[in-house]
Design a protein around this motif. Structure first.
Motif, PDB file in Angstrom:
ATOM      1  N   ASP A 222      16.340  38.074 -80.685  1.00  0.00           N
ATOM      2  CA  ASP A 222      17.014  37.892 -79.404  1.00  0.00           C
ATOM      3  C   ASP A 222      18.473  38.297 -79.604  1.00  0.00           C
ATOM      4  O   ASP A 222      19.226  37.606 -80.280  1.00  0.00           O
ATOM      5  CB  ASP A 222      16.904  36.432 -78.950  1.00  0.00           C
ATOM      6  CG  ASP A 222      17.272  36.247 -77.491  1.00  0.00           C
ATOM      7  OD1 ASP A 222      18.209  36.921 -77.027  1.00  0.00           O
ATOM      8  OD2 ASP A 222      16.634  35.420 -76.819  1.00  0.00           O
ATOM      9  N   VAL A 224      22.277  39.235 -78.125  1.00  0.00           N
ATOM     10  CA  VAL A 224      23.157  38.934 -76.998  1.00  0.00           C
ATOM     11  C   VAL A 224      24.501  39.603 -77.236  1.00  0.00           C
ATOM     12  O   VAL A 224      25.011  39.630 -78.361  1.00  0.00           O
ATOM     13  CB  VAL A 224      23.318  37.403 -76.799  1.00  0.00           C
ATOM     14  CG1 VAL A 224      24.004  36.753 -77.988  1.00  0.00           C
ATOM     15  CG2 VAL A 224      24.049  37.086 -75.500  1.00  0.00           C
ATOM     16  N   ASP A 225      25.058  40.173 -76.182  1.00  0.00           N
ATOM     17  CA  ASP A 225      26.324  40.885 -76.275  1.00  0.00           C
ATOM     18  C   ASP A 225      27.463  39.907 -76.561  1.00  0.00           C
ATOM     19  O   ASP A 225      27.498  38.802 -76.030  1.00  0.00           O
ATOM     20  CB  ASP A 225      26.593  41.629 -74.964  1.00  0.00           C
ATOM     21  CG  ASP A 225      27.719  42.632 -75.087  1.00  0.00           C
ATOM     22  OD1 ASP A 225      28.894  42.212 -75.112  1.00  0.00           O
ATOM     23  OD2 ASP A 225      27.433  43.843 -75.148  1.00  0.00           O
ATOM     24  N   ASP A 228      29.144  38.602 -73.454  1.00  0.00           N
ATOM     25  CA  ASP A 228      28.424  37.496 -72.821  1.00  0.00           C
ATOM     26  C   ASP A 228      28.630  36.200 -73.601  1.00  0.00           C
ATOM     27  O   ASP A 228      28.743  35.116 -73.016  1.00  0.00           O
ATOM     28  CB  ASP A 228      26.930  37.824 -72.739  1.00  0.00           C
ATOM     29  CG  ASP A 228      26.619  38.894 -71.702  1.00  0.00           C
ATOM     30  OD1 ASP A 228      27.304  38.924 -70.665  1.00  0.00           O
ATOM     31  OD2 ASP A 228      25.705  39.694 -71.932  1.00  0.00           O
ATOM     32  N   ARG A 250      19.747  36.189 -74.805  1.00  0.00           N
ATOM     33  CA  ARG A 250      19.287  36.912 -73.624  1.00  0.00           C
ATOM     34  C   ARG A 250      17.976  36.347 -73.088  1.00  0.00           C
ATOM     35  O   ARG A 250      17.612  36.576 -71.950  1.00  0.00           O
ATOM     36  CB  ARG A 250      19.075  38.393 -73.950  1.00  0.00           C
ATOM     37  CG  ARG A 250      20.367  39.191 -74.075  1.00  0.00           C
ATOM     38  CD  ARG A 250      20.059  40.659 -74.339  1.00  0.00           C
ATOM     39  NE  ARG A 250      19.251  41.224 -73.271  1.00  0.00           N
ATOM     40  CZ  ARG A 250      19.724  41.678 -72.111  1.00  0.00           C
ATOM     41  NH1 ARG A 250      21.023  41.615 -71.881  1.00  0.00           N
ATOM     42  NH2 ARG A 250      18.926  42.179 -71.211  1.00  0.00           N
ATOM     43  N   THR A 294      16.724  30.043 -72.367  1.00  0.00           N
ATOM     44  CA  THR A 294      18.089  30.011 -71.840  1.00  0.00           C
ATOM     45  C   THR A 294      18.266  29.081 -70.647  1.00  0.00           C
ATOM     46  O   THR A 294      19.318  29.093 -70.011  1.00  0.00           O
ATOM     47  CB  THR A 294      18.517  31.436 -71.442  1.00  0.00           C
ATOM     48  OG1 THR A 294      17.609  31.942 -70.458  1.00  0.00           O
ATOM     49  CG2 THR A 294      18.513  32.366 -72.644  1.00  0.00           C
ATOM     50  N   SER A 304      24.311  33.193 -67.803  1.00  0.00           N
ATOM     51  CA  SER A 304      23.201  34.002 -68.301  1.00  0.00           C
ATOM     52  C   SER A 304      23.791  35.331 -68.742  1.00  0.00           C
ATOM     53  O   SER A 304      24.880  35.731 -68.292  1.00  0.00           O
ATOM     54  CB  SER A 304      22.120  34.206 -67.234  1.00  0.00           C
ATOM     55  OG  SER A 304      22.653  34.849 -66.094  1.00  0.00           O
ATOM     56  N   ALA A 305      23.086  36.035 -69.630  1.00  0.00           N
ATOM     57  CA  ALA A 305      23.582  37.308 -70.151  1.00  0.00           C
ATOM     58  C   ALA A 305      23.629  38.347 -69.039  1.00  0.00           C
ATOM     59  O   ALA A 305      22.708  38.462 -68.240  1.00  0.00           O
ATOM     60  CB  ALA A 305      22.697  37.775 -71.295  1.00  0.00           C
ATOM     61  N   SER A 308      23.703  44.847 -70.626  1.00  0.00           N
ATOM     62  CA  SER A 308      22.464  45.420 -71.133  1.00  0.00           C
ATOM     63  C   SER A 308      22.594  45.714 -72.624  1.00  0.00           C
ATOM     64  O   SER A 308      23.697  45.870 -73.156  1.00  0.00           O
ATOM     65  CB  SER A 308      22.131  46.716 -70.384  1.00  0.00           C
ATOM     66  OG  SER A 308      23.039  47.756 -70.757  1.00  0.00           O
TER      67      SER A 308
END
Length: 335
Positions: A222, A224-225, A228, A250, A294, A304-305, A308
């Motif tokens: 998983d 995530v940026d 974010d 994410r 999440t 939330s993320a 993309s």
């Protein structure tokens, strides 16, 4: 002991964030959190062991372990921040004792400093989903999942999280723990899998096909940026979430190979992936499948993320090409 401020007191009357101390401000996540605080109208105070070249905010050199809790207590009483973000710590491929010191002893020092100060800011502590026991493939990790980490990294992070939660339960700190999934984006560590892939792409001769050598890409994670992630930290600074553990990801398991392919696409140059047991030292994380539930983050943080994974890969590549080209070697781990 002064009472902990209520969540509303973490903002000025006009709704802006106030002063925020960022521990580990020289790191990947710490830099992004500092930028997000500044963008939200707050004042980040950057705390790192060494002065930060080119810093656009005030930097306060401090060795959290070597200097002990009193130095941080004095800083808190002098600066009176609304919050402290603990983004400090050690990552993979370190000695177990180094990880214990950075991920547990350092946290105990921060908690002692908070208890010894007369000013009581909110603490946002950054944990890791590697604190959980390895889940069966297809299972989303929520905050009720068992915490039985199988690696020194996960074990040391869990010790830090437990210390934070105990301090919160005992009224010694107003604290929340964000358990982060695999954070990627601009500033990703050059020693990480994607950081090493970026280095190999950069090292390829112009006009020739790059050969990206990696250990077998079997895991799904998983991702995530980091932007974010910083947004989640901002939300945790002000929401009434003291004493909580909140997973940040994410909410989807993505094959690691697909992230390597996204990064190759972002680089815009021909490349082929060569997988092999000898291509790198594979560090057993115990979590070859990772998907984060999440719902708690949405409910408690309104988060939330948004970014993309293609955008994350593009930002990673942009930042990697802005640095001097490193000496390349095989990826150290899949994480």
């Amino acid at each position: 002991m002064a009472p902990c401020p209520t969540p509303a007191e973490h903002r000025d009357p006009d709704g802006r964030l106030r002063r925020v101390v960022v521990l580990g401000a020289s790191g990947f996540i710490g830099r992004q959190v500092s930028a997000a605080v500044r963008a939200a109208g707050g004042e980040p105070l950057l705390v790192a062991r060494r002065p930060l070249a080119g810093a656009t905010a005030r930097c306060l050199p401090l060795d959290l372990i070597g200097d002990g809790p009193d130095a941080l207590s004095r800083l808190l009483d002098t600066e009176r921040p609304s919050a402290v973000v603990n983004a400090a710590g050690a990552v993979w491929s370190r000695e177990p004792e180094t990880m214990r010191q950075a991920n547990h002893t350092l946290v105990e020092t921060v908690l002692a400093a908070l208890a010894g100060a007369t000013w009581r800011p909110r603490l946002v502590h950054l944990g890791s989903v590697f604190e959980y026991a390895p889940p069966p493939p297809g299972t989303a990790l929520d905050e009720r999942a068992p915490t039985r980490p199988t690696t020194p990294y996960g074990q040391s992070k869990l010790q830090g999280t437990r210390a934070v939660l105990a301090a919160s339960a005992q009224g010694r700190a107003d604290a929340v723990v964000l358990r982060l999934s695999n954070v990627i984006g601009a500033g990703t560590s050059p020693s990480s899998l994607l950081g090493q892939v970026a280095a190999q792409l950069r090292a390829a001769e112009a006009g020739r096909e790059a050969v990206v050598r990696v250990s077998p890409l079997r895991a799904s994670r998983d991702f995530v940026d980091v932007r974010d992630t910083a947004d989640a930290v901002l939300a945790a600074l002000t929401r009434p979430v003291g004493g909580q553990v909140i997973n940040i990801g994410r909410g989807e398991a993505v094959p690691v190979r697909s992230m390597v392919e996204r990064l190759i696409a972002a680089g815009g140059r021909p490349a082929r992936i060569v997988e092999g047991a000898g291509a790198g030292v594979r560090t057993g994380t115990g979590l070859d499948w990772m998907q984060v539930a999440t719902g708690t983050a949405r409910r408690l943080l309104g988060w939330s993320a948004r970014h993309s994974l293609d955008s994350s890969a593009q930002e990673l590549w942009r930042a990697a090409t802005a640095r001097p080209a490193p000496v390349t070697g095989p990826p150290a781990a899949q994480h």
